[in-house]
Design a protein around this motif. Structure first.
Motif, PDB file in Angstrom:
ATOM      1  N   VAL A 269      38.441  45.572  35.769  1.00 19.67           N
ATOM      2  CA  VAL A 269      39.801  45.994  35.251  1.00 19.67           C
ATOM      3  C   VAL A 269      40.068  45.011  34.339  1.00 19.67           C
ATOM      4  O   VAL A 269      40.127  43.648  34.377  1.00 19.67           O
ATOM      5  CB  VAL A 269      40.947  45.672  36.338  1.00 19.67           C
ATOM      6  N   SER A 270      40.144  45.586  33.065  1.00 14.37           N
ATOM      7  CA  SER A 270      40.266  44.858  31.743  1.00 14.37           C
ATOM      8  C   SER A 270      41.710  44.829  31.318  1.00 14.37           C
ATOM      9  O   SER A 270      42.450  45.800  31.497  1.00 14.37           O
ATOM     10  CB  SER A 270      39.525  45.231  30.574  1.00 14.37           C
TER      11      SER A 270
ATOM     12  N   ILE B  22      46.480  45.621  42.145  1.00 15.13           N
ATOM     13  CA  ILE B  22      45.863  44.357  42.825  1.00 15.13           C
ATOM     14  C   ILE B  22      45.473  43.520  41.935  1.00 15.13           C
ATOM     15  O   ILE B  22      45.440  42.115  42.323  1.00 15.13           O
ATOM     16  CB  ILE B  22      44.672  45.111  43.587  1.00 15.13           C
ATOM     17  N   ALA B  23      45.075  43.855  40.733  1.00 15.71           N
ATOM     18  CA  ALA B  23      44.480  42.608  39.702  1.00 15.71           C
ATOM     19  C   ALA B  23      45.910  41.675  39.489  1.00 15.71           C
ATOM     20  O   ALA B  23      45.602  40.528  39.413  1.00 15.71           O
ATOM     21  CB  ALA B  23      43.903  43.408  38.530  1.00 15.71           C
TER      22      ALA B  23
ATOM     23  N   THR C 241      45.927  48.213  30.086  1.00 12.16           N
ATOM     24  CA  THR C 241      44.979  47.944  30.914  1.00 12.16           C
ATOM     25  C   THR C 241      43.867  49.112  31.022  1.00 12.16           C
ATOM     26  O   THR C 241      44.005  50.142  30.435  1.00 12.16           O
ATOM     27  CB  THR C 241      45.607  47.819  32.517  1.00 12.16           C
ATOM     28  N   THR C 242      42.542  48.792  31.355  1.00 12.11           N
ATOM     29  CA  THR C 242      41.630  50.021  31.577  1.00 12.11           C
ATOM     30  C   THR C 242      40.648  49.352  32.832  1.00 12.11           C
ATOM     31  O   THR C 242      40.448  48.552  33.104  1.00 12.11           O
ATOM     32  CB  THR C 242      40.685  50.172  30.632  1.00 12.11           C
TER      33      THR C 242
ATOM     34  N   GLU D 298      45.652  52.911  39.350  1.00  9.31           N
ATOM     35  CA  GLU D 298      47.098  52.282  39.180  1.00  9.31           C
ATOM     36  C   GLU D 298      47.210  51.260  40.329  1.00  9.31           C
ATOM     37  O   GLU D 298      47.569  49.976  40.050  1.00  9.31           O
ATOM     38  CB  GLU D 298      48.276  53.360  39.630  1.00  9.31           C
ATOM     39  N   SER D 299      46.455  51.352  41.518  1.00  4.92           N
ATOM     40  CA  SER D 299      46.384  50.665  42.654  1.00  4.92           C
ATOM     41  C   SER D 299      45.593  49.471  42.238  1.00  4.92           C
ATOM     42  O   SER D 299      45.975  48.150  42.524  1.00  4.92           O
ATOM     43  CB  SER D 299      45.762  51.469  43.861  1.00  4.92           C
TER      44      SER D 299
END
Length: 447
Positions: A296-297, A368-369, A386-387, A363-364
């Motif tokens: 997750v960036s 979480i991140a 975000t990606t 989305e989840s």
């Protein structure tokens, strides 16, 4: 049969093979089932930031990628990591603790930084001192966990070996083979006995030589450049069989002839392809397990970033882990990857202990991140962008017995006249994949 080489797989291994075949004037076709090339290497740009969706760099200690980049005329793009700011943190009891200076994976090369560090307790530090007295001994292949505990104890496994190896293999040190994963240390154990004595007596690295390097515009540039040499068709190879002195390859419901075949796919895909040629080879390939990962960036506005800064980033040992395994501060690790007014974070999830992370929605995963970054860094600021990048079954696991299995795989492949390349055999890094791809190409007869 006229010479025509079929390459299965358009990752860095397959493309490296295609590059050498093209330069040698050997006709080839590279088949890649996905609509893009590069395998786990993928670069995007957003808001002035260079986003690596997969690996972001390669180790300079292995020369294969640097050599290839120079051959391709991309040397001007090479940049090194900001090693004067190279501090990695590990989470212990909810607090980020810097990795002591001079630690080589699990072995301290300097005494005082380890003595002063809060990362390991005094019992472990004393054990590290006694480790200096060990005499040479040879062992059969054993797990990384057994090896580390034998030399330095359980705490070193929990707070050094496990988190550091998790970031590379996404695997369990109780399963990973020390002969395949840490061969240099096994050699030290055999020749010197003490790992500490061996590394302290080793020649120091050249000053100014960065530990990691990459391309300023992203590793995707390497893929794009290699692709210009390859005859690519985005089609799925369904199966193959022997035909005379060569092979028949079924693609899109049609059979094509090949004088030689280079299989540059992950081991499970190679296994499925080769059942009709050598069932035992297919079985051996299927026995190499893989783990999955998710990256997750997240891009933040620098002025509003209210979390703790952590050098190159941090690792979360399994004992401290909820879901997040590691996080990289990209702009600190590499210059010009993010503008001065942006902070780019790469958050890593997955591995053998959390394959279920793939089932989470984008989305989840972002939620979480953010929760993990709030817990560890105290970060509450909302990201600008975000990606999410998913890499199912992408990291080969070199479990105990791996080396013997690979020797048998290579032997059977040679008998079948096949050439194998990729991260399943002798190294999972980009340099290893480039090396195996070029070795496969070198094994094709020059007529």
């Amino acid at each position: 049969m006229p010479q025509h080489v079929v390459i299965v797989g358009g990752g860095i291994s397959g493309l490296s093979a295609a590059y050498d075949l093209a330069r040698a004037g050997i006709p080839h076709t590279l088949f890649e089932k996905l609509p893009r090339l590069g395998g786990v290497i993928e670069t995007r740009t957003q808001d002035g930031c260079v986003l690596e969706c997969g690996p972001d760099s390669f180790l300079t200690a292995k020369p294969e990628v640097t050599a290839l980049i120079k051959e391709l005329g991309l040397e001007g793009e090479l940049i090194g990591s900001n090693d004067f700011q190279r501090t990695t943190h590990l989470l212990k009891h909810g607090v980020l603790v810097p990795l002591p200076e001079g630690v080589m994976m699990i072995v301290p090369t300097k005494v005082m930084p380890m003595v002063k560090s809060n990362l390991l307790g005094w019992g472990t530090k004393i054990r590290m001192g006694f480790e200096l007295l060990r005499r040479p001994k040879r062992y059969p292949d054993r797990s990384v966990a057994e090896f580390v505990i034998d030399h330095f104890g359980q705490e070193t496994l929990d707070y050094l070996a496990e988190p550091l190896l998790s970031g590379v293999y996404g695997g369990d040190p109780h399963d990973l083979s020390v002969n395949s994963v840490l061969p240099r240390f096994v050699d030290m154990e055999t020749k010197t006995g003490s790992l500490g004595r061996a590394v302290m007596g080793a020649k120091p690295s050249t000053p100014g030589n960065s530990l990691f390097k990459t391309l300023a515009s992203g590793l995707g540039t390497l893929i794009e450049t290699l692709a210009t040499y390859a005859n690519v068709k985005h089609k799925n190879v369904e199966t193959m069989e022997r035909r005379g002195s060569g092979f028949a390859v079924r693609v899109g419901g049609e059979w094509i002839d090949a004088s030689n075949v280079i299989v540059a796919t992950p081991a499970p895909a190679a296994s499925a392809l080769l059942k009709g040629i050598d069932p035992e080879l297919a079985r051996l390939l299927s026995a190499i397990p893989y783990s999955s990962s998710v990256i997750v960036s997240m891009i933040f506005e620098e002025a509003k970033f209210d979390g703790q800064r952590a050098g190159f980033g941090f690792l979360v040992p399994k004992r401290e882990r909820d879901r997040l395994a590691a996080c990289t501060f990209v702009g600190t690790k590499f210059p010009h990857r993010a503008p001065d007014d942006r902070i780019l974070l790469r958050c890593f999830f997955g591995g053998t202990g959390d394959e279920a992370i793939l089932n989470e929605s984008d989305e989840s995963l972002v939620t979480i991140a953010r929760e993990e970054l709030r817990r560890i860094l105290g970060l509450t600021a909302a990201p600008l962008f975000t990606t999410v990048s998913r890499w199912p079954q992408s990291m080969a696991q070199y479990n105990v017995g791996h080396r013997m299995r690979v020797e048998e795989i290579k032997k059977r492949a040679a008998i079948a006249g096949l050439h194998l390349a990729g991260n399943a055999y002798d190294g999972i890094g980009i340099p290893d994949c480039v090396r195996t791809g070029r070795q496969a190409a070198a094994g094709i007869p020059r007529l």
